[in-house]
Design a protein around this motif. Sequence first.
Motif, PDB file in Angstrom:
ATOM      1  N   PHE A  67       4.775  12.891  -9.800  1.00  0.00           N
ATOM      2  CA  PHE A  67       6.192  13.255  -9.701  1.00  0.00           C
ATOM      3  C   PHE A  67       7.040  11.986  -9.548  1.00  0.00           C
ATOM      4  CE2 PHE A  67       9.995  14.441  -7.305  1.00  0.00           C
ATOM      5  CZ  PHE A  67      10.472  15.491  -8.076  1.00  0.00           C
ATOM      6  N   TYR A  68       6.618  11.098  -8.647  1.00  0.00           N
ATOM      7  CA  TYR A  68       7.343   9.839  -8.445  1.00  0.00           C
ATOM      8  C   TYR A  68       7.339   9.006  -9.722  1.00  0.00           C
ATOM      9  CZ  TYR A  68       8.568   5.187  -6.860  1.00  0.00           C
ATOM     10  OH  TYR A  68       9.167   3.959  -6.741  1.00  0.00           O
ATOM     11  N   ARG A  69       6.171   8.877 -10.360  1.00  0.00           N
ATOM     12  CA  ARG A  69       6.053   8.049 -11.566  1.00  0.00           C
ATOM     13  C   ARG A  69       6.949   8.576 -12.685  1.00  0.00           C
ATOM     14  NH1 ARG A  69       1.830   3.807 -11.450  1.00  0.00           N
ATOM     15  NH2 ARG A  69       1.228   4.174 -13.586  1.00  0.00           N
ATOM     16  N   ARG A  70       6.955   9.889 -12.864  1.00  0.00           N
ATOM     17  CA  ARG A  70       7.783  10.472 -13.932  1.00  0.00           C
ATOM     18  C   ARG A  70       9.248  10.165 -13.714  1.00  0.00           C
ATOM     19  NH1 ARG A  70       4.066  15.231 -13.498  1.00  0.00           N
ATOM     20  NH2 ARG A  70       2.760  15.038 -15.345  1.00  0.00           N
ATOM     21  N   TRP A  71       9.719  10.382 -12.506  1.00  0.00           N
ATOM     22  CA  TRP A  71      11.149  10.250 -12.253  1.00  0.00           C
ATOM     23  C   TRP A  71      11.587   8.799 -12.108  1.00  0.00           C
ATOM     24  CZ3 TRP A  71      13.906  13.961 -13.943  1.00  0.00           C
ATOM     25  CH2 TRP A  71      13.332  15.225 -14.038  1.00  0.00           C
ATOM     26  N   SER A  72      10.710   7.935 -11.603  1.00  0.00           N
ATOM     27  CA  SER A  72      11.085   6.512 -11.574  1.00  0.00           C
ATOM     28  C   SER A  72      11.090   5.948 -12.989  1.00  0.00           C
ATOM     29  CB  SER A  72      10.154   5.717 -10.653  1.00  0.00           C
ATOM     30  OG  SER A  72       8.829   5.703 -11.142  1.00  0.00           O
ATOM     31  N   GLU A 114       0.802  -1.222   0.000  1.00  0.00           N
ATOM     32  CA  GLU A 114       0.000   0.000   0.000  1.00  0.00           C
ATOM     33  C   GLU A 114       0.839   1.278   0.000  1.00  0.00           C
ATOM     34  OE1 GLU A 114      -3.318   1.494  -1.005  1.00  0.00           O
ATOM     35  OE2 GLU A 114      -3.168  -0.655  -0.755  1.00  0.00           O
ATOM     36  N   GLY A 115       1.916   1.309   0.780  1.00  0.00           N
ATOM     37  CA  GLY A 115       2.755   2.509   0.824  1.00  0.00           C
ATOM     38  C   GLY A 115       3.370   2.823  -0.530  1.00  0.00           C
ATOM     39  N   LEU A 116       3.896   1.798  -1.197  1.00  0.00           N
ATOM     40  CA  LEU A 116       4.494   2.003  -2.519  1.00  0.00           C
ATOM     41  C   LEU A 116       3.413   2.321  -3.542  1.00  0.00           C
ATOM     42  CD1 LEU A 116       6.951   2.008  -4.394  1.00  0.00           C
ATOM     43  CD2 LEU A 116       6.664  -0.473  -4.635  1.00  0.00           C
ATOM     44  N   TYR A 117       2.265   1.680  -3.426  1.00  0.00           N
ATOM     45  CA  TYR A 117       1.169   1.936  -4.364  1.00  0.00           C
ATOM     46  C   TYR A 117       0.723   3.395  -4.296  1.00  0.00           C
ATOM     47  CZ  TYR A 117      -3.032   1.110  -7.096  1.00  0.00           C
ATOM     48  OH  TYR A 117      -3.992   1.148  -8.072  1.00  0.00           O
ATOM     49  N   GLN A 118       0.612   3.927  -3.092  1.00  0.00           N
ATOM     50  CA  GLN A 118       0.230   5.338  -2.944  1.00  0.00           C
ATOM     51  C   GLN A 118       1.317   6.254  -3.492  1.00  0.00           C
ATOM     52  OE1 GLN A 118      -0.837   5.926   1.145  1.00  0.00           O
ATOM     53  NE2 GLN A 118      -2.753   4.802   0.941  1.00  0.00           N
ATOM     54  N   LEU A 119       2.576   5.893  -3.283  1.00  0.00           N
ATOM     55  CA  LEU A 119       3.685   6.667  -3.833  1.00  0.00           C
ATOM     56  C   LEU A 119       3.625   6.659  -5.362  1.00  0.00           C
ATOM     57  CD1 LEU A 119       6.252   8.285  -3.142  1.00  0.00           C
ATOM     58  CD2 LEU A 119       7.501   6.114  -3.196  1.00  0.00           C
ATOM     59  N   LEU A 174       9.048  -1.202  -8.770  1.00  0.00           N
ATOM     60  CA  LEU A 174       9.200   0.061  -8.049  1.00  0.00           C
ATOM     61  C   LEU A 174       8.575   1.220  -8.817  1.00  0.00           C
ATOM     62  CD1 LEU A 174      12.840  -0.331  -6.707  1.00  0.00           C
ATOM     63  CD2 LEU A 174      10.697  -0.504  -5.397  1.00  0.00           C
ATOM     64  N   HIS A 175       8.531   1.092 -10.140  1.00  0.00           N
ATOM     65  CA  HIS A 175       7.897   2.118 -10.972  1.00  0.00           C
ATOM     66  C   HIS A 175       6.385   1.917 -11.058  1.00  0.00           C
ATOM     67  CE1 HIS A 175       7.137   4.938 -14.173  1.00  0.00           C
ATOM     68  NE2 HIS A 175       6.704   3.975 -14.963  1.00  0.00           N
ATOM     69  N   SER A 176       5.968   0.668 -11.236  1.00  0.00           N
ATOM     70  CA  SER A 176       4.545   0.371 -11.377  1.00  0.00           C
ATOM     71  C   SER A 176       4.276  -1.072 -10.992  1.00  0.00           C
ATOM     72  CB  SER A 176       4.099   0.598 -12.822  1.00  0.00           C
ATOM     73  OG  SER A 176       2.743   0.242 -12.985  1.00  0.00           O
ATOM     74  N   MET A 177       3.222  -1.281 -10.225  1.00  0.00           N
ATOM     75  CA  MET A 177       2.840  -2.634  -9.830  1.00  0.00           C
ATOM     76  C   MET A 177       1.935  -3.279 -10.867  1.00  0.00           C
ATOM     77  SD  MET A 177       1.983  -2.215  -5.831  1.00  0.00           S
ATOM     78  CE  MET A 177       3.071  -1.301  -4.767  1.00  0.00           C
ATOM     79  N   GLU A 178       1.584  -2.535 -11.907  1.00  0.00           N
ATOM     80  CA  GLU A 178       0.627  -3.021 -12.893  1.00  0.00           C
ATOM     81  C   GLU A 178       1.235  -3.004 -14.285  1.00  0.00           C
ATOM     82  OE1 GLU A 178      -2.203   0.000 -12.136  1.00  0.00           O
ATOM     83  OE2 GLU A 178      -3.127  -1.070 -10.468  1.00  0.00           O
ATOM     84  N   LEU A 179       0.698  -3.852 -15.154  1.00  0.00           N
ATOM     85  CA  LEU A 179       1.160  -3.883 -16.540  1.00  0.00           C
ATOM     86  C   LEU A 179       0.569  -2.748 -17.364  1.00  0.00           C
ATOM     87  CD1 LEU A 179       1.031  -7.724 -17.240  1.00  0.00           C
ATOM     88  CD2 LEU A 179       3.041  -6.306 -16.792  1.00  0.00           C
ATOM     89  N   GLY A 180      -0.512  -2.166 -16.908  1.00  0.00           N
ATOM     90  CA  GLY A 180      -1.122  -1.060 -17.625  1.00  0.00           C
ATOM     91  C   GLY A 180      -2.149  -1.533 -18.643  1.00  0.00           C
ATOM     92  N   PHE A 181      -2.674  -0.578 -19.396  1.00  0.00           N
ATOM     93  CA  PHE A 181      -3.701  -0.851 -20.394  1.00  0.00           C
ATOM     94  C   PHE A 181      -3.239  -0.296 -21.733  1.00  0.00           C
ATOM     95  CE2 PHE A 181      -5.862  -0.402 -16.319  1.00  0.00           C
ATOM     96  CZ  PHE A 181      -6.524  -1.611 -16.259  1.00  0.00           C
ATOM     97  N   ALA A 182      -3.750  -0.895 -22.797  1.00  0.00           N
ATOM     98  CA  ALA A 182      -3.512  -0.442 -24.167  1.00  0.00           C
ATOM     99  C   ALA A 182      -2.015  -0.299 -24.443  1.00  0.00           C
ATOM    100  CB  ALA A 182      -4.283   0.844 -24.439  1.00  0.00           C
ATOM    101  N   TYR A 183      -1.586   0.917 -24.761  1.00  0.00           N
ATOM    102  CA  TYR A 183      -0.187   1.169 -25.107  1.00  0.00           C
ATOM    103  C   TYR A 183       0.761   0.737 -23.986  1.00  0.00           C
ATOM    104  CZ  TYR A 183       4.049   3.926 -25.271  1.00  0.00           C
ATOM    105  OH  TYR A 183       5.346   4.311 -25.211  1.00  0.00           O
ATOM    106  N   LEU A 184       0.415   1.056 -22.756  1.00  0.00           N
ATOM    107  CA  LEU A 184       1.290   0.691 -21.640  1.00  0.00           C
ATOM    108  C   LEU A 184       1.379  -0.824 -21.470  1.00  0.00           C
ATOM    109  CD1 LEU A 184       0.406   3.399 -18.996  1.00  0.00           C
ATOM    110  CD2 LEU A 184       2.390   3.276 -20.505  1.00  0.00           C
ATOM    111  N   PHE A 185       0.298  -1.516 -21.781  1.00  0.00           N
ATOM    112  CA  PHE A 185       0.319  -2.978 -21.731  1.00  0.00           C
ATOM    113  C   PHE A 185       1.288  -3.530 -22.776  1.00  0.00           C
ATOM    114  CE2 PHE A 185      -1.371  -7.191 -22.880  1.00  0.00           C
ATOM    115  CZ  PHE A 185      -1.277  -7.808 -21.637  1.00  0.00           C
ATOM    116  N   ILE A 186       1.258  -2.963 -23.982  1.00  0.00           N
ATOM    117  CA  ILE A 186       2.178  -3.385 -25.042  1.00  0.00           C
ATOM    118  C   ILE A 186       3.620  -3.114 -24.614  1.00  0.00           C
ATOM    119  CG2 ILE A 186       2.930  -2.943 -27.425  1.00  0.00           C
ATOM    120  CD1 ILE A 186       0.237  -4.426 -27.202  1.00  0.00           C
ATOM    121  N   LEU A 187       3.875  -1.943 -24.045  1.00  0.00           N
ATOM    122  CA  LEU A 187       5.215  -1.612 -23.565  1.00  0.00           C
ATOM    123  C   LEU A 187       5.654  -2.609 -22.485  1.00  0.00           C
ATOM    124  CD1 LEU A 187       7.730   0.197 -23.332  1.00  0.00           C
ATOM    125  CD2 LEU A 187       6.402   1.720 -21.876  1.00  0.00           C
ATOM    126  N   SER A 188       4.778  -2.893 -21.539  1.00  0.00           N
ATOM    127  CA  SER A 188       5.107  -3.815 -20.445  1.00  0.00           C
ATOM    128  C   SER A 188       5.359  -5.229 -20.951  1.00  0.00           C
ATOM    129  CB  SER A 188       3.977  -3.834 -19.412  1.00  0.00           C
ATOM    130  OG  SER A 188       3.783  -2.569 -18.863  1.00  0.00           O
TER     131      SER A 188
END
Length: 158
Positions: free
Chosen positions: A38-43, A28-33, A90-104
């Motif tokens: 700002f965190y997502r961009r720089w990680s 939960e702590g990392l998920y909220q971060l 550490l950057h994302s706990m999820e694979l994402g959707f659409a374009y981000l899913f393809i990237l992941s």
Amino acid sequence: MNKLIYFYIGSTLFILFVLQDALQLRWEGLYQLQEDQFYRRWSGLGLLFIILFQWTLSIVRSVEKWQAKSIAFYKVHNWLGALTPLLFYLHSMELGFAYLFILSITFFSNFLMGMFNFDVIKTTSKLFFQGWMIVHVSLSLLITTLTFYHIWVVFYYE
């Protein structure tokens, strides 16, 4: 020490990432971060630098006077590659959707290609080596391009 330890660590990290995503387990702590842009961009930028650093092995192998150092860079390349599921987490706990899913998926497909390299698959087939290298480098080029595009979009729409 076992020369394949990076393989076991990388495989374990990948399985843990897949399980936490499939079971939707959240630290939960990392998920909220990670919800903080700002965190997502720089990680994400940090992940890009790691992806770019991985190209060092290709550069070392291409420059004749540096080729003697390629074995050391190969080890660093393998270890850093093995840690990428953790770095992705550490950057994302999820694979994402659409374009981000393809990237992941492309990112993790290339990770798996790297894990099942010639230390693991013992073969002397030159054709297999060439085919494996073409796929691995092609996926690396695609990941690098998609990551640059992704970061450009994220920072552009800041």
